[in-house]
Design a protein around this motif. Structure first.
Motif, mmCIF file in Angstrom:
data_model
loop_
_atom_site.group_PDB
_atom_site.id
_atom_site.type_symbol
_atom_site.label_atom_id
_atom_site.label_comp_id
_atom_site.label_asym_id
_atom_site.label_seq_id
_atom_site.Cartn_x
_atom_site.Cartn_y
_atom_site.Cartn_z
ATOM 1 N N ASP A 144 3.365 5.823 -45.702
ATOM 2 C CA ASP A 144 2.896 6.911 -44.947
ATOM 3 C C ASP A 144 4.001 7.796 -44.476
ATOM 4 O OD1 ASP A 144 0.895 4.479 -43.367
ATOM 5 O OD2 ASP A 144 0.230 6.027 -44.928
ATOM 6 N N THR A 145 5.047 7.512 -44.749
ATOM 7 C CA THR A 145 6.377 8.151 -44.439
ATOM 8 C C THR A 145 6.222 9.650 -44.945
ATOM 9 O OG1 THR A 145 7.641 6.389 -43.960
ATOM 10 C CG2 THR A 145 9.048 8.635 -44.400
ATOM 11 N N GLU A 173 -0.610 16.577 -49.383
ATOM 12 C CA GLU A 173 -2.163 15.927 -49.519
ATOM 13 C C GLU A 173 -2.981 16.025 -48.429
ATOM 14 O OE1 GLU A 173 -1.641 12.067 -50.973
ATOM 15 O OE2 GLU A 173 -0.667 11.481 -49.327
ATOM 16 N N LEU A 174 -4.068 16.127 -48.550
ATOM 17 C CA LEU A 174 -4.772 15.796 -47.379
ATOM 18 C C LEU A 174 -4.887 14.524 -46.764
ATOM 19 C CD1 LEU A 174 -7.341 16.986 -45.623
ATOM 20 C CD2 LEU A 174 -8.830 16.039 -47.182
ATOM 21 N N VAL A 175 -4.846 14.494 -45.504
ATOM 22 C CA VAL A 175 -4.857 13.276 -44.666
ATOM 23 C C VAL A 175 -6.450 12.872 -44.027
ATOM 24 C CG1 VAL A 175 -3.803 11.688 -42.948
ATOM 25 C CG2 VAL A 175 -2.513 13.044 -44.333
ATOM 26 N N ALA A 176 -6.620 13.885 -43.195
ATOM 27 C CA ALA A 176 -8.049 14.046 -42.694
ATOM 28 C C ALA A 176 -8.269 15.419 -42.199
ATOM 29 C CB ALA A 176 -8.089 13.024 -41.279
ATOM 30 N N ARG A 177 -9.494 15.817 -42.102
ATOM 31 C CA ARG A 177 -10.109 17.034 -41.694
ATOM 32 C C ARG A 177 -11.306 16.964 -40.865
ATOM 33 N NH1 ARG A 177 -13.159 21.204 -44.343
ATOM 34 N NH2 ARG A 177 -12.160 23.383 -44.303
ATOM 35 N N GLN A 185 7.765 14.992 -38.571
ATOM 36 C CA GLN A 185 8.264 14.144 -39.318
ATOM 37 C C GLN A 185 7.899 12.686 -38.967
ATOM 38 O OE1 GLN A 185 10.728 13.911 -42.234
ATOM 39 N NE2 GLN A 185 9.647 11.777 -42.108
ATOM 40 N N VAL A 186 7.221 11.813 -39.655
ATOM 41 C CA VAL A 186 6.857 10.498 -39.341
ATOM 42 C C VAL A 186 7.487 9.590 -40.301
ATOM 43 C CG1 VAL A 186 4.815 8.901 -39.397
ATOM 44 C CG2 VAL A 186 4.579 11.264 -38.525
ATOM 45 N N THR A 187 8.312 8.525 -39.748
ATOM 46 C CA THR A 187 9.038 7.764 -40.529
ATOM 47 C C THR A 187 8.589 6.358 -40.138
ATOM 48 O OG1 THR A 187 10.786 9.101 -40.604
ATOM 49 C CG2 THR A 187 11.205 6.940 -41.308
ATOM 50 N N VAL A 188 8.238 5.575 -41.129
ATOM 51 C CA VAL A 188 7.757 4.276 -40.931
ATOM 52 C C VAL A 188 8.684 3.154 -41.668
ATOM 53 C CG1 VAL A 188 5.967 2.469 -41.490
ATOM 54 C CG2 VAL A 188 5.124 5.130 -41.154
ATOM 55 N N SER A 189 9.454 2.621 -40.781
ATOM 56 C CA SER A 189 10.321 1.743 -41.256
ATOM 57 C C SER A 189 10.769 0.631 -40.502
ATOM 58 C CB SER A 189 11.795 2.631 -41.709
ATOM 59 O OG SER A 189 12.849 1.904 -42.124
ATOM 60 N N SER A 190 11.434 -0.357 -41.032
ATOM 61 C CA SER A 190 11.906 -1.328 -39.926
ATOM 62 C C SER A 190 13.532 -1.193 -39.856
ATOM 63 C CB SER A 190 11.510 -2.931 -40.695
ATOM 64 O OG SER A 190 11.915 -2.864 -42.008
ATOM 65 N N GLN A 207 3.445 15.670 -46.564
ATOM 66 C CA GLN A 207 4.077 15.873 -47.626
ATOM 67 C C GLN A 207 5.199 14.997 -47.664
ATOM 68 O OE1 GLN A 207 5.268 19.872 -48.748
ATOM 69 N NE2 GLN A 207 5.470 19.389 -50.625
ATOM 70 N N ALA A 208 5.242 13.991 -48.731
ATOM 71 C CA ALA A 208 6.620 13.150 -48.858
ATOM 72 C C ALA A 208 7.420 13.808 -49.690
ATOM 73 C CB ALA A 208 5.995 11.737 -49.470
ATOM 74 N N PRO A 209 8.761 13.151 -49.646
ATOM 75 C CA PRO A 209 9.807 13.827 -50.478
ATOM 76 C C PRO A 209 9.539 13.675 -51.918
ATOM 77 C CG PRO A 209 10.887 12.613 -48.759
ATOM 78 C CD PRO A 209 9.312 12.233 -48.594
#
Length: 120
Positions: A89-90, A46-50, A115-120, A39-41
């Motif tokens: 994907d964050t 949503e489903l990612v994988a099952r 929490q997963v954060t994808v950032s440079s 769930q993003a802000p």
């Protein structure tokens, strides 16, 4: 009482990789499918994988080819290997399990999220 505990989230640069783990513990008789959602802000969860108990996985179109879900039934654990991560994907990633508790009651149990954060 049954609970799911996720681990492995964090900050990663675009193009990087991350592996999430989720372990179910407590009075469990059997676990059917296990899954990962995110769930993003401001967005819906949503489903990612099952993955079914027998190991058949299914993936959201947005992550196909970049994500692998697997499980270790002996450890009641599901994994999510994520590669080529993108800023989109964050999100907070949640695992769930469709299981039977020790009393034979079928339940859908959720973890607390990581929490997963994808950032440079």
């Amino acid at each position: 009482q049954v609970q799911l505990v996720e681990s492995g989230g964090g900050l990663v640069q675009p193009g990087g990789s991350l592996t999430l783990s989720c372990t179910a513990s407590g009075s469990i008789l059997d676990i059917n499918a296990m899954g990962w959602y995110r769930q993003a802000p401001g967005k819906e969860r949503e489903l990612v994988a099952r993955i079914a108990k027998g190991g058949s996985p299914n993936y959201a179109d947005s992550v196909k080819g970049r994500v692998t879900i697997s499980r270790d039934n002996a450890k009641n654990t599901v994994y999510l290997q994520m590669n080529s991560l993108k800023p989109e994907d964050t999100a907070v990633y949640y695992c769930n399990a469709d299981l039977y508790d020790a009393f034979g009651v079928r339940k859908l149990v959720w973890g607390q999220g990581t929490q997963v954060t994808v950032s440079s």
